[in-house]
Structures are given as structure tokens and as C-alpha cells.
Enzyme design. Sequence first.
Site, PDB file in Angstrom:
ATOM      1  N   PRO A   2       0.824  -1.211   0.000  1.00  0.00           N
ATOM      2  CA  PRO A   2       0.000   0.000   0.000  1.00  0.00           C
ATOM      3  C   PRO A   2       0.859   1.262   0.000  1.00  0.00           C
ATOM      4  O   PRO A   2       1.839   1.362   0.725  1.00  0.00           O
ATOM      5  CB  PRO A   2      -0.805  -0.129   1.294  1.00  0.00           C
ATOM      6  CG  PRO A   2      -0.858  -1.601   1.546  1.00  0.00           C
ATOM      7  CD  PRO A   2       0.470  -2.120   1.092  1.00  0.00           C
ATOM      8  N   GLU A   3       0.477   2.214  -0.853  1.00  0.00           N
ATOM      9  CA  GLU A   3       1.182   3.476  -0.959  1.00  0.00           C
ATOM     10  C   GLU A   3       0.294   4.585  -0.397  1.00  0.00           C
ATOM     11  O   GLU A   3      -0.730   4.314   0.228  1.00  0.00           O
ATOM     12  CB  GLU A   3       1.569   3.728  -2.418  1.00  0.00           C
ATOM     13  CG  GLU A   3       2.428   2.600  -2.999  1.00  0.00           C
ATOM     14  CD  GLU A   3       2.791   2.821  -4.461  1.00  0.00           C
ATOM     15  OE1 GLU A   3       2.919   3.991  -4.885  1.00  0.00           O
ATOM     16  OE2 GLU A   3       2.931   1.830  -5.194  1.00  0.00           O
ATOM     17  N   HIS A  92      -5.451 -14.745  10.049  1.00  0.00           N
ATOM     18  CA  HIS A  92      -4.243 -13.903  10.045  1.00  0.00           C
ATOM     19  C   HIS A  92      -4.472 -12.580  10.789  1.00  0.00           C
ATOM     20  O   HIS A  92      -3.906 -11.551  10.423  1.00  0.00           O
ATOM     21  CB  HIS A  92      -3.774 -13.628   8.615  1.00  0.00           C
ATOM     22  CG  HIS A  92      -3.507 -14.856   7.808  1.00  0.00           C
ATOM     23  ND1 HIS A  92      -2.419 -15.677   8.028  1.00  0.00           N
ATOM     24  CD2 HIS A  92      -4.220 -15.423   6.800  1.00  0.00           C
ATOM     25  CE1 HIS A  92      -2.452 -16.683   7.168  1.00  0.00           C
ATOM     26  NE2 HIS A  92      -3.530 -16.564   6.427  1.00  0.00           N
ATOM     27  N   ARG A 111       1.259 -11.871   5.273  1.00  0.00           N
ATOM     28  CA  ARG A 111       2.703 -12.097   5.164  1.00  0.00           C
ATOM     29  C   ARG A 111       3.491 -11.560   6.357  1.00  0.00           C
ATOM     30  O   ARG A 111       4.687 -11.791   6.481  1.00  0.00           O
ATOM     31  CB  ARG A 111       3.232 -11.497   3.855  1.00  0.00           C
ATOM     32  CG  ARG A 111       2.598 -12.136   2.620  1.00  0.00           C
ATOM     33  CD  ARG A 111       3.269 -11.713   1.343  1.00  0.00           C
ATOM     34  NE  ARG A 111       4.644 -12.183   1.271  1.00  0.00           N
ATOM     35  CZ  ARG A 111       5.461 -11.915   0.251  1.00  0.00           C
ATOM     36  NH1 ARG A 111       5.043 -11.155  -0.755  1.00  0.00           N
ATOM     37  NH2 ARG A 111       6.701 -12.380   0.240  1.00  0.00           N
TER      38      ARG A 111
END
Length: 287
Positions: A2-3, A92, A111
Amino acid sequence: MPELPEVETVVRDLRPAAVGRRVVAVRHGAKRLRKPWDPAWNAALAGATVEAVRRRGKWIVFELSGGPRLVVHLGMTGQLTAAPAAAPEPDHLHLTLALSGGTELRFRDVRRFGSAALHPDEAAVEALFADLGPEPFGLDPGYFRDALAGTARNLKAVLLDQRVVAGVGNIYADEACSLARLHPGRRALSLTRAEADRLRESVEAVLAAAVAGRGSTIRDYVGGSGLRGEFQHAHRVYGRAGQPCGTCATAIECVRLAGRSSHYCPRCQKSHHEGTEITRRATKKTG
């Protein structure tokens, strides 16, 4: 990863759900994120009221009553959403803040490259962000021209450097170079004053449009409300190798620059300038 547009969307979604609410409970998972969660932070958070939620670069900052700051980075696959406490928990899930009124803030990260950490005060956050460059909105023209003129790195590398401008990543560096009609492999110091100004304006325009489109969902990204982004449908070049340019119909190409796949139109963003670095990869559709 994400930016700025994706992180800004998360922040805007979370503000109405979190600001003014009190933290009534904290739950954290057994698996560590990029940084381990300190169990002592649970007690420090409990009872605090969320006074503000803001973004700095690609970081999310929760301002809490009494001074502490919870700082979150989404990493590559992190999702920070607000959900009713009665909603089923996703897999998660690494951190949950139960808020007054029955809402929960849930940080999910497949991740586990993301992070969440509690800092004692604003000074500690400022120290954390000491090396971050200015935000890209309203960027001083002289500063940006000097930043480009002072380095022989290619444009892609400069735009990815968070010390130069905070928040720009791989997607929007490609998109900004495309809008500015500049090859991403062009040496920064080779740009004219007009070209530097055009690139600065393109960075801001692309990011503003992406924020309006709730960011780009390539794989995992969702906003703070759980909704996907829409700006990926408006990409000019990113992820479109082998597809026709929307301006001239020339096939988009992909090269490796600054360690990242970089997309451009070989006609609209010509690479024959003497100050252009290029390591060509096989052109293929990347989705």
C-alpha cells in the site's frame, strides 16, 4: 505494498469509526509482525480515547488521550479495518482494539511484514519520521528541482526514495512518469526546469486522483471499511506491459529500475535521451 493513496483511504475510513471512542480491550496474536508486540502496551492502551487518526507518508498514526501514539505500517499485505465486534474474525488477525460503542479495529496481515507499535508521545513519533521527506501535496517547486538536480539516480529511484518525497511507491512512480511524459530511467539531473516542474505536478495529480478512487487494489489491499480500491482501472501504464498505450496505442514496456519492475510507453516516454538508464526485460502482460 500500500502506498499513499491506499493508506490515506484507510485513514479516512477509520476516522468516523474510531475518533472519540475509548479503547476497552486489546487482543494481540501469538505470531510476531515485523516488530514484536509488547504486552505492556495493552495496559497503556486500555482506557485511552482515540483523539485523531492521521497519515504520514505510508504510516498511520492514532493519537490517544494522555499522549501515546499507536503507529501502524501496513507492510505488503496488511489490512486495518473497522468492524462490528459481533462480526466473525478473519484469519491472520494480529491485533484487535475493541472500542466503546461495539466497534473493533482489526489489523490483519497474511505475510506479516506490517507493524504496530505504541510510542510514548509525539516527540517519539517525530523521531521515527525524522528521515521522511515532505508530503507530495503542495510540494515546494524549488525543493523538488534541487532534489532532482543533485542526483544522478534515475527518476524511478528518486521517486521511490522516501527521504525525497514521502508516500510515493512503485505504482504511482510509474503513473507519475507516464503523466509527465518522462522515461522512468531518465537521470534526474538531466531534467530541465520545466520537466522537473511537470513531474512534480504529475506526482500530485496522480496521487490526488488515486485518493479519489480509493487507491489501487492489485492483490490484498482494502480500505478501512473493507472496500476494495478502484484506481487500478485507471492505470495508464502500471501492470499493463504488452497492452496498448491509451494515448498512442504503442505497447507498454516493462524494464527493471531501482530494483523494481517499471512500466512506460516507449513512444510517449522516449528513452533516447543521453541521461537515460535502461535494463530491458521481456515485455509481457503483467495484469
